[in-house]
Design an enzyme around this catalytic site. Sequence first.
Site, PDB file in Angstrom:
ATOM      1  N   GLY A   1      -5.907  -6.975   7.917  1.00 32.76           N
ATOM      2  CA  GLY A   1      -7.201  -7.429   7.395  1.00 32.76           C
ATOM      3  C   GLY A   1      -8.199  -7.673   8.520  1.00 32.76           C
ATOM      4  O   GLY A   1      -7.905  -7.468   9.706  1.00 32.76           O
ATOM      5  N   PHE A   2      -9.375  -8.118   8.138  1.00 34.81           N
ATOM      6  CA  PHE A   2     -10.429  -8.354   9.137  1.00 34.81           C
ATOM      7  C   PHE A   2     -10.070  -9.501  10.077  1.00 34.81           C
ATOM      8  O   PHE A   2     -10.264  -9.416  11.286  1.00 34.81           O
ATOM      9  CB  PHE A   2     -11.754  -8.664   8.433  1.00 34.81           C
ATOM     10  CG  PHE A   2     -12.454  -7.454   7.881  1.00 34.81           C
ATOM     11  CD1 PHE A   2     -12.156  -6.179   8.337  1.00 34.81           C
ATOM     12  CD2 PHE A   2     -13.425  -7.603   6.905  1.00 34.81           C
ATOM     13  CE1 PHE A   2     -12.811  -5.062   7.827  1.00 34.81           C
ATOM     14  CE2 PHE A   2     -14.098  -6.496   6.386  1.00 34.81           C
ATOM     15  CZ  PHE A   2     -13.786  -5.226   6.846  1.00 34.81           C
ATOM     16  N   VAL A   3      -9.557 -10.597   9.509  1.00 33.78           N
ATOM     17  CA  VAL A   3      -9.215 -11.741  10.369  1.00 33.78           C
ATOM     18  C   VAL A   3      -7.989 -11.400  11.221  1.00 33.78           C
ATOM     19  O   VAL A   3      -7.939 -11.706  12.412  1.00 33.78           O
ATOM     20  CB  VAL A   3      -8.976 -13.003   9.511  1.00 33.78           C
ATOM     21  CG1 VAL A   3      -8.401 -14.125  10.346  1.00 33.78           C
ATOM     22  CG2 VAL A   3     -10.285 -13.450   8.863  1.00 33.78           C
TER      23      VAL A   3
ATOM     24  N   SER B   1       1.925  -5.793   7.731  1.00 36.75           N
ATOM     25  CA  SER B   1       1.120  -5.230   6.639  1.00 36.75           C
ATOM     26  C   SER B   1       2.065  -4.566   5.657  1.00 36.75           C
ATOM     27  O   SER B   1       2.972  -3.832   6.066  1.00 36.75           O
ATOM     28  CB  SER B   1       0.137  -4.193   7.183  1.00 36.75           C
ATOM     29  OG  SER B   1      -0.406  -3.450   6.115  1.00 36.75           O
ATOM     30  N   ARG B   2       1.836  -4.817   4.378  1.00 41.48           N
ATOM     31  CA  ARG B   2       2.634  -4.114   3.365  1.00 41.48           C
ATOM     32  C   ARG B   2       2.165  -2.668   3.269  1.00 41.48           C
ATOM     33  O   ARG B   2       2.944  -1.736   3.260  1.00 41.48           O
ATOM     34  CB  ARG B   2       2.477  -4.796   1.999  1.00 41.48           C
ATOM     35  CG  ARG B   2       2.998  -6.223   1.937  1.00 41.48           C
ATOM     36  CD  ARG B   2       2.465  -6.954   0.724  1.00 41.48           C
ATOM     37  NE  ARG B   2       1.004  -6.867   0.676  1.00 41.48           N
ATOM     38  CZ  ARG B   2       0.250  -7.263  -0.328  1.00 41.48           C
ATOM     39  NH1 ARG B   2       0.801  -7.810  -1.392  1.00 41.48           N
ATOM     40  NH2 ARG B   2      -1.046  -7.137  -0.286  1.00 41.48           N
TER      41      ARG B   2
ATOM     42  N   CYS C   1     -14.952 -20.516   7.168  1.00 43.06           N
ATOM     43  CA  CYS C   1     -16.031 -20.015   8.026  1.00 43.06           C
ATOM     44  C   CYS C   1     -17.359 -20.735   7.758  1.00 43.06           C
ATOM     45  O   CYS C   1     -17.977 -21.276   8.684  1.00 43.06           O
ATOM     46  CB  CYS C   1     -16.164 -18.507   7.866  1.00 43.06           C
ATOM     47  SG  CYS C   1     -16.246 -17.946   6.151  1.00 43.06           S
TER      48      CYS C   1
ATOM     49  N   ASN D   1     -18.628 -15.143  11.872  1.00 47.55           N
ATOM     50  CA  ASN D   1     -17.607 -15.639  10.919  1.00 47.55           C
ATOM     51  C   ASN D   1     -16.198 -15.221  11.289  1.00 47.55           C
ATOM     52  O   ASN D   1     -15.234 -15.951  11.028  1.00 47.55           O
ATOM     53  CB  ASN D   1     -17.920 -15.158   9.495  1.00 47.55           C
ATOM     54  CG  ASN D   1     -18.048 -13.656   9.390  1.00 47.55           C
ATOM     55  OD1 ASN D   1     -18.937 -13.073  10.013  1.00 47.55           O
ATOM     56  ND2 ASN D   1     -17.179 -13.023   8.629  1.00 47.55           N
TER      57      ASN D   1
HETATM   58  N1  NAP Z   1     -13.201 -12.848   6.521  1.00 47.42           N
HETATM   59  C1  NAP Z   1     -13.630 -13.990   7.004  1.00 47.42           C
HETATM   60  O1  NAP Z   1     -14.770 -14.095   7.520  1.00 47.42           O
HETATM   61  C2  NAP Z   1     -12.769 -15.218   6.972  1.00 47.42           C
HETATM   62  C3  NAP Z   1     -13.172 -16.341   7.691  1.00 47.42           C
HETATM   63  C4  NAP Z   1     -12.366 -17.498   7.662  1.00 47.42           C
HETATM   64  C5  NAP Z   1     -11.185 -17.498   6.942  1.00 47.42           C
HETATM   65  N2  NAP Z   1     -10.826 -16.387   6.238  1.00 47.42           N
HETATM   66  C6  NAP Z   1      -9.558 -16.441   5.505  1.00 47.42           C
HETATM   67  O2  NAP Z   1      -8.580 -15.696   6.253  1.00 47.42           O
HETATM   68  C7  NAP Z   1      -7.660 -15.062   5.355  1.00 47.42           C
HETATM   69  C8  NAP Z   1      -7.688 -13.551   5.609  1.00 47.42           C
HETATM   70  O3  NAP Z   1      -8.993 -13.076   5.364  1.00 47.42           O
HETATM   71  P1  NAP Z   1      -9.434 -11.566   5.611  1.00 47.42           P
HETATM   72  O4  NAP Z   1     -10.922 -11.579   5.489  1.00 47.42           O
HETATM   73  O5  NAP Z   1      -8.813 -11.032   6.849  1.00 47.42           O
HETATM   74  O6  NAP Z   1      -8.784 -10.848   4.333  1.00 47.42           O
HETATM   75  P2  NAP Z   1      -8.328  -9.315   4.214  1.00 47.42           P
HETATM   76  O7  NAP Z   1      -9.160  -8.472   5.112  1.00 47.42           O
HETATM   77  O8  NAP Z   1      -8.301  -9.013   2.764  1.00 47.42           O
HETATM   78  O9  NAP Z   1      -6.828  -9.329   4.772  1.00 47.42           O
HETATM   79  C9  NAP Z   1      -5.747  -9.909   4.069  1.00 47.42           C
HETATM   80  C10 NAP Z   1      -4.445  -9.569   4.772  1.00 47.42           C
HETATM   81  O10 NAP Z   1      -3.358 -10.175   4.078  1.00 47.42           O
HETATM   82  C11 NAP Z   1      -2.381  -9.172   3.729  1.00 47.42           C
HETATM   83  N3  NAP Z   1      -1.832  -9.554   2.429  1.00 47.42           N
HETATM   84  C12 NAP Z   1      -2.517  -9.687   1.254  1.00 47.42           C
HETATM   85  N4  NAP Z   1      -1.691 -10.138   0.280  1.00 47.42           N
HETATM   86  C13 NAP Z   1      -0.477 -10.309   0.863  1.00 47.42           C
HETATM   87  C14 NAP Z   1       0.790 -10.753   0.377  1.00 47.42           C
HETATM   88  N5  NAP Z   1       0.961 -11.110  -0.904  1.00 47.42           N
HETATM   89  N6  NAP Z   1       1.836 -10.792   1.239  1.00 47.42           N
HETATM   90  C15 NAP Z   1       1.689 -10.414   2.525  1.00 47.42           C
HETATM   91  N7  NAP Z   1       0.513  -9.966   3.054  1.00 47.42           N
HETATM   92  C16 NAP Z   1      -0.551  -9.927   2.227  1.00 47.42           C
HETATM   93  C17 NAP Z   1      -3.151  -7.849   3.724  1.00 47.42           C
HETATM   94  O11 NAP Z   1      -2.374  -6.739   4.154  1.00 47.42           O
HETATM   95  P3  NAP Z   1      -1.474  -5.811   3.256  1.00 47.42           P
HETATM   96  O12 NAP Z   1      -2.122  -5.769   1.888  1.00 47.42           O
HETATM   97  O13 NAP Z   1      -1.441  -4.479   3.923  1.00 47.42           O
HETATM   98  O14 NAP Z   1      -0.144  -6.477   3.287  1.00 47.42           O
HETATM   99  C18 NAP Z   1      -4.156  -8.091   4.862  1.00 47.42           C
HETATM  100  O15 NAP Z   1      -3.567  -7.821   6.106  1.00 47.42           O
HETATM  101  C19 NAP Z   1      -8.123 -15.458   3.934  1.00 47.42           C
HETATM  102  O16 NAP Z   1      -7.426 -16.583   3.499  1.00 47.42           O
HETATM  103  C20 NAP Z   1      -9.591 -15.775   4.135  1.00 47.42           C
HETATM  104  O17 NAP Z   1     -10.134 -16.627   3.163  1.00 47.42           O
HETATM  105  C21 NAP Z   1     -11.575 -15.252   6.241  1.00 47.42           C
END
Ligand code: NAP
Length: 353
Positions: A12-14, A35-36, A152, A320
């Site tokens: 994911g992005f984070v 990653s799945r 964020c 963010n």
């Molecule tokens: N984006 C932001 O600016 C930001 C800022 C602060 C906090 N956050 C928090 O940080 C977390 C990640 O955010 P993100 O923006 O990076 O989201 P994202 O891009 O959707 O990434 C989510 C990640 O989690 C994995 N994943 C999803 N469901 C899963 C499961 N059931 N089991 C195992 N792996 C799983 C996904 O990979 P696979 O599907 O390939 O497994 C992916 O690597 C969230 O809780 C978000 O609220 C985000």
Amino acid sequence: MTLRTCVVGASGFVGGELLRILLQHSGVEVVCATSRKFKGEYVYRVHPHLRGFTQLKFVEPTIDAALKADVVFLALPHGESVKWVPKLYESGVAVFDLSADFRLKDPNAYVEWYKWPQPHPYPDLLQKAVYGQPELHRNELVGAKLVAVPGCMATASILMLAPLAKHGLLGGAPPVVDAKIGSSGAGAEGSIVDLHSYRTYVVRPYEPVHHRHIAEIEQELSLLAGKKIRVAFTPHAVDLVRGIFATGHTYVERLPTEADMWKMYRALFGDSKFIRIVKDRLGIARYPNTKYVIGSNFVDLGFELDPRLNRVVTFAAIDNLVRGAAGQAVQAFNVAFGFPEDEGLRYIPLAPV
Ligand SMILES: NC(=O)c1ccc[n+]([C@@H]2O[C@H](COP(=O)([O-])OP(=O)(O)OC[C@H]3O[C@@H](n4cnc5c(N)ncnc54)[C@H](OP(=O)(O)O)[C@@H]3O)[C@@H](O)[C@H]2O)c1
């Protein structure tokens, strides 16, 4: 000291941002990235900017894979981390959770703000988790084994209002916080409205009266103020990829002077490597601006006083994905493990972007 680290949710992005930072951290070896969807694939095929920096391949997300590390960063959606944290914590690895699953101290708050069917199942772990905002919880972070990395928009809002909370200026009408956020805030799999055609040129509110970050903003400001503080918070999606800009409007009985304001901000943040007060009479950026924090862990804060309405206007700009997520997590990790607070984080913002 070299610590083995694992990033769970690394596609994911984070997760990608965590890898970018951890791969350049002198005290860390990244031993796993999960990653799945992409298991078996080279990390750089999903995060092309990391090509040449790692030969790691994604692995299936399992507790066993994560337990090969001393420190685990969870970059999973809300509601998923809670399935991982208890097992990892019991096994003795340090956990830095970037979801909201351990940020709120009140177990019932998860029912109201995250629509969980019942209160948080691990209230004891909620109490043990340290809210990972280093400027406000530096002492508690030292040696911490479970860190809930702040949200964020909450990061920008809390830091911008913290000096006012600490000095008793938030007691009256709730401050109004207006936040703007770029599309990467929605993750790598945002909904249809985050597709380019829908997102370009956009300035639109979302969850305007009950956004879940309100819970942690109120929790932290109340702690600082020593009494219950409520906040009127409205976020907006805007046409940026990275960046959060928050503006706060606080109506007060007695307006502080400009000198008071400088004193309050310096008293709380004077020793912080990552907080810059931007209030200048000259130059092209007289107040904070997302354009000048992108790619960095900086929080640019600013303020202005409105004597006509007895209003204190505050500003915060952050990236963010760095200060709102991965950078703040690594900053908290540095404090927890005794590294210099800016290890792996000495990035000057990119400009122009
Ligand atoms: N984006 C932001 O600016 C930001 C800022 C602060 C906090 N956050 C928090 O940080 C977390 C990640 O955010 P993100 O923006 O990076 O989201 P994202 O891009 O959707 O990434 C989510 C990640 O989690 C994995 N994943 C999803 N469901 C899963 C499961 N059931 N089991 C195992 N792996 C799983 C996904 O990979 P696979 O599907 O390939 O497994 C992916 O690597 C969230 O809780 C978000 O609220 C985000």
